[in-house]
Scaffold this motif. Structure first.
Motif, PDB file in Angstrom:
ATOM      1  N   THR A 112      27.764   0.714  35.571  1.00 62.68           N
ATOM      2  CA  THR A 112      28.045   2.145  35.343  1.00 62.68           C
ATOM      3  C   THR A 112      26.877   3.065  35.680  1.00 62.68           C
ATOM      4  O   THR A 112      26.920   4.253  35.367  1.00 62.68           O
ATOM      5  N   GLY A 113      25.834   2.547  36.315  1.00 64.06           N
ATOM      6  CA  GLY A 113      24.663   3.373  36.607  1.00 64.06           C
ATOM      7  C   GLY A 113      24.939   4.523  37.554  1.00 64.06           C
ATOM      8  O   GLY A 113      24.212   5.517  37.546  1.00 64.06           O
ATOM      9  N   ARG A 114      25.990   4.437  38.380  1.00 68.95           N
ATOM     10  CA  ARG A 114      26.277   5.495  39.355  1.00 68.95           C
ATOM     11  C   ARG A 114      27.181   6.589  38.789  1.00 68.95           C
ATOM     12  O   ARG A 114      27.449   7.581  39.459  1.00 68.95           O
ATOM     13  N   LEU A 115      27.663   6.431  37.567  1.00 68.92           N
ATOM     14  CA  LEU A 115      28.520   7.449  36.961  1.00 68.92           C
ATOM     15  C   LEU A 115      27.687   8.634  36.480  1.00 68.92           C
ATOM     16  O   LEU A 115      26.496   8.517  36.219  1.00 68.92           O
ATOM     17  N   ARG A 116      28.347   9.785  36.353  1.00 72.99           N
ATOM     18  CA  ARG A 116      27.651  10.974  35.846  1.00 72.99           C
ATOM     19  C   ARG A 116      27.181  10.719  34.419  1.00 72.99           C
ATOM     20  O   ARG A 116      27.930  10.223  33.594  1.00 72.99           O
ATOM     21  N   GLY A 117      25.949  11.078  34.164  1.00 72.07           N
ATOM     22  CA  GLY A 117      25.379  10.826  32.853  1.00 72.07           C
ATOM     23  C   GLY A 117      24.411   9.669  32.868  1.00 72.07           C
ATOM     24  O   GLY A 117      23.652   9.480  31.915  1.00 72.07           O
ATOM     25  N   GLY A 118      24.408   8.885  33.956  1.00 70.95           N
ATOM     26  CA  GLY A 118      23.416   7.847  34.138  1.00 70.95           C
ATOM     27  C   GLY A 118      23.226   6.932  32.949  1.00 70.95           C
ATOM     28  O   GLY A 118      24.123   6.163  32.577  1.00 70.95           O
ATOM     29  N   LEU A 119      22.065   7.022  32.334  1.00 65.89           N
ATOM     30  CA  LEU A 119      21.727   6.124  31.227  1.00 65.89           C
ATOM     31  C   LEU A 119      22.637   6.297  30.030  1.00 65.89           C
ATOM     32  O   LEU A 119      22.818   5.372  29.247  1.00 65.89           O
ATOM     33  N   ALA A 152      13.762   7.084  27.466  1.00 63.00           N
ATOM     34  CA  ALA A 152      14.064   7.125  28.907  1.00 63.00           C
ATOM     35  C   ALA A 152      15.174   8.127  29.195  1.00 63.00           C
ATOM     36  O   ALA A 152      15.144   8.850  30.206  1.00 63.00           O
ATOM     37  N   MET A 153      16.182   8.218  28.306  1.00 59.98           N
ATOM     38  CA  MET A 153      17.261   9.185  28.469  1.00 59.98           C
ATOM     39  C   MET A 153      16.720  10.615  28.338  1.00 59.98           C
ATOM     40  O   MET A 153      17.098  11.507  29.108  1.00 59.98           O
ATOM     41  N   VAL A 154      15.827  10.836  27.374  1.00 62.21           N
ATOM     42  CA  VAL A 154      15.218  12.157  27.208  1.00 62.21           C
ATOM     43  C   VAL A 154      14.396  12.518  28.442  1.00 62.21           C
ATOM     44  O   VAL A 154      14.434  13.674  28.923  1.00 62.21           O
ATOM     45  N   ASN A 155      13.678  11.552  28.992  1.00 63.05           N
ATOM     46  CA  ASN A 155      12.860  11.806  30.182  1.00 63.05           C
ATOM     47  C   ASN A 155      13.704  12.109  31.413  1.00 63.05           C
ATOM     48  O   ASN A 155      13.184  12.680  32.391  1.00 63.05           O
ATOM     49  N   ARG A 156      14.987  11.744  31.389  1.00 60.99           N
ATOM     50  CA  ARG A 156      15.886  12.084  32.500  1.00 60.99           C
ATOM     51  C   ARG A 156      16.409  13.516  32.367  1.00 60.99           C
ATOM     52  O   ARG A 156      17.235  13.947  33.169  1.00 60.99           O
ATOM     53  N   GLY A 157      15.955  14.269  31.367  1.00 57.71           N
ATOM     54  CA  GLY A 157      16.352  15.660  31.203  1.00 57.71           C
ATOM     55  C   GLY A 157      17.461  15.885  30.198  1.00 57.71           C
ATOM     56  O   GLY A 157      17.917  17.025  30.025  1.00 57.71           O
ATOM     57  N   MET A 158      17.909  14.839  29.516  1.00 54.56           N
ATOM     58  CA  MET A 158      18.976  14.991  28.528  1.00 54.56           C
ATOM     59  C   MET A 158      18.390  15.514  27.215  1.00 54.56           C
ATOM     60  O   MET A 158      17.281  15.151  26.836  1.00 54.56           O
ATOM     61  N   SER A 159      19.149  16.390  26.532  1.00 54.85           N
ATOM     62  CA  SER A 159      18.675  16.928  25.261  1.00 54.85           C
ATOM     63  C   SER A 159      18.634  15.821  24.213  1.00 54.85           C
ATOM     64  O   SER A 159      19.420  14.878  24.247  1.00 54.85           O
ATOM     65  N   ARG A 160      17.706  15.946  23.275  1.00 55.29           N
ATOM     66  CA  ARG A 160      17.550  14.911  22.256  1.00 55.29           C
ATOM     67  C   ARG A 160      18.798  14.806  21.371  1.00 55.29           C
ATOM     68  O   ARG A 160      19.184  13.718  20.946  1.00 55.29           O
ATOM     69  N   THR A 193      30.310  16.347  29.934  1.00 51.01           N
ATOM     70  CA  THR A 193      29.080  17.014  29.500  1.00 51.01           C
ATOM     71  C   THR A 193      28.009  16.936  30.580  1.00 51.01           C
ATOM     72  O   THR A 193      27.300  17.918  30.849  1.00 51.01           O
ATOM     73  N   ALA A 194      27.873  15.770  31.206  1.00 51.71           N
ATOM     74  CA  ALA A 194      26.877  15.591  32.258  1.00 51.71           C
ATOM     75  C   ALA A 194      27.174  16.489  33.456  1.00 51.71           C
ATOM     76  O   ALA A 194      26.256  17.053  34.067  1.00 51.71           O
ATOM     77  N   ARG A 195      28.454  16.647  33.806  1.00 54.79           N
ATOM     78  CA  ARG A 195      28.827  17.516  34.924  1.00 54.79           C
ATOM     79  C   ARG A 195      28.441  18.969  34.616  1.00 54.79           C
ATOM     80  O   ARG A 195      27.922  19.678  35.482  1.00 54.79           O
ATOM     81  N   ARG A 196      28.706  19.383  33.364  1.00 52.31           N
ATOM     82  CA  ARG A 196      28.424  20.772  32.992  1.00 52.31           C
ATOM     83  C   ARG A 196      26.919  21.040  32.935  1.00 52.31           C
ATOM     84  O   ARG A 196      26.457  22.126  33.301  1.00 52.31           O
ATOM     85  N   ARG A 197      26.137  20.050  32.510  1.00 52.25           N
ATOM     86  CA  ARG A 197      24.700  20.260  32.344  1.00 52.25           C
ATOM     87  C   ARG A 197      23.861  19.757  33.508  1.00 52.25           C
ATOM     88  O   ARG A 197      22.641  19.955  33.538  1.00 52.25           O
ATOM     89  N   GLY A 198      24.500  19.079  34.447  1.00 52.71           N
ATOM     90  CA  GLY A 198      23.772  18.597  35.610  1.00 52.71           C
ATOM     91  C   GLY A 198      22.923  17.366  35.371  1.00 52.71           C
ATOM     92  O   GLY A 198      21.916  17.161  36.054  1.00 52.71           O
ATOM     93  N   TYR A 199      23.331  16.517  34.397  1.00 53.80           N
ATOM     94  CA  TYR A 199      22.586  15.285  34.158  1.00 53.80           C
ATOM     95  C   TYR A 199      22.820  14.318  35.318  1.00 53.80           C
ATOM     96  O   TYR A 199      23.965  14.106  35.744  1.00 53.80           O
TER      97      TYR A 199
END
Length: 427
Positions: free
Chosen positions: A84-91, A123-131, A190-196
């Protein structure tokens, strides 16, 4: 029993550990009935630990700890990333997949949530995702874990309610996949809306997929072997727990070669703490449930609910709401131990399949692990990710909605739950 219940709530509010709150509040029942010998609380506490069927609980906990120390977790993380690494939202998507794969290993939502938070939270936070989002994903993703065999909640429910544990194991798989799908769609939107971003830019090669699958195959085979062993009559639930321990040790020593003396001792120590906590809780719960049986509380609750409606689906929705509300204050394990003797007779009276009711009940009870004010998984994740409960709660609303929609599907479409057990365990 009203005084017992009020005492229990009061003790929880002032911060007393749950096991002691159960024992002390249960003991007040005997103070109200001086005709009952005070030796009964001691007797029922000891007799509760002599239940042979409960032997499966410590055995599966031990097996899970051995598997976790055998290097399986890292291999499953690699497999989850390939899938599932290629799906939106990554990690975030990878963490949901890992929760589904880890179900047969840990069996505990809290353990899975804490483990993943330490492994990939930062690692998820470092990818730009909110805590708050990260904490919500890691917390609610672990709801899959108790539904994949061998979930401890299913063993407790089956033992207390005299329900086939093999059928419960089979019944949890499809609901777990539905929850996985619902949470994955929520993450994707959520990832699509926030650009994760996605974790991988390219498709995995056949070689990568084969290597990842080979690395995680023994964890994937674990629940399959459990179901087949029960279906073929090779093992009883207690015996298959012993097999699970042997399987875990064999995989750790002979296959992955990661289970050395130090990790073996660490796994045993962790198992002693986990088993001690759960069995202590189960033993003391006998004091509380003694009064429930003697005062025929299940019959009182049944009459009250039936005075509102006798429609099975509406009754199950009402039970779900009550269990979720109780989960705001009490841990899922405690709810299963305390409420199964109350609600299962009502479900049977209305003609519900106890396996169908059990899965819905376990899902509802598990939700309490992720909601304030006492959600154990929530606090574990928030403390590791270093995020406030307020931020976590706001970011978790989409996940709560997704889980609620799946719970309603499970209530109104019992075939979703019963399809697999009916296919594997024909009456």
């Amino acid at each position: 029993m009203l005084i017992v219940a009020l005492t229990f709530v009061f003790l929880l509010v002032i911060g007393m550990p749950v096991a002691f709150a159960i024992a002390i509040s249960g003991a007040t029942y005997f103070l109200q009935h001086p005709e009952l010998p005070l030796t009964i609380p001691v007797q029922v506490t000891v007799s509760q630990t002599q239940n042979f069927a409960l032997l499966a609980v410590p055995l599966f906990i031990i097996a899970g700890n051995f598997l976790n120390h055998s290097g399986i977790t890292e291999r499953l993380l690699t497999l989850a990333s390939v899938l599932t690494g290629r799906l939106r939202g990554g990690l975030a998507q990878v963490s949901l997949t890992l929760s589904a794969l880890m179900g047969g290993v840990s069996g505990s939502a809290i353990a899975d949530a804490a483990m993943q938070s330490r492994m990939i939270g930062e690692a998820m936070v470092n990818r730009g995702m909110s805590r708050g989002f990260v904490a919500g994903v890691l917390s609610f993703g672990s709801i899959l874990t108790p539904l994949i065999p061998p979930g401890i909640g299913m063993i407790l429910y089956g033992t207390i309610g005299q329900v086939s544990i093999g059928r419960l194991f089979a019944a949890g798989i499809v609901p777990a996949l539905l929850l996985w799908l619902a949470l994955a769609v929520t993450v994707s939107l959520t990832a699509r809306r926030r650009g994760y971003p996605a974790e991988r830019d390219t498709r995995p090669t056949a070689r990568e997929f084969t290597q990842a699958l080979r690395g995680g195959i023994f964890a994937l085979l674990f629940p399959v072997i459990l179901l087949l062993g029960l279906r073929m009559g090779v093992f009883t639930p207690s015996e298959i727990g012993a097999f699970a321990v042997i399987y875990a040790i064999f995989v750790g020593i002979a296959i992955h070669r990661k289970l050395n003396r130090a990790s073996f001792i660490e796994a045993v120590e962790g198992s002693l703490a986990d088993v001690g906590a759960i069995m202590f809780l189960i033993a003391l719960s006998a004091i509380f449930t003694y009064g429930i049986v003697l005062d025929r509380v299940p019959e009182v609750v049944s009459r009250w609910i039936l005075s509102l409606t006798d429609n099975l689906h509406l009754v199950m929705v009402l039970v779900v709401l009550i269990v979720i509300a109780a989960g705001l204050l009490v841990d899922a394990t405690v709810l299963i131990i305390m409420l199964t003797p109350i609600f299962l007779p009502l479900a049977r009276q209305l003609g519900a399949d106890p396996v169908h009711f059990g899965i819905v009940f376990i899902v509802a009870a598990t939700i309490g692990n992720f909601t304030p004010p006492v959600g154990a998984a929530m606090y574990a994740v928030c403390s590791i990710i270093k995020v406030g409960v307020g931020s976590y709660s706001r970011e978790s609303l989409p996940f709560i909605l997704a889980v609620t929609l799946v719970a309603l599907v499970l209530v109104f479409v019992p075939g979703v739950v019963l399809f697999l057990p009916e296919a594997l365990f024909a009456r």
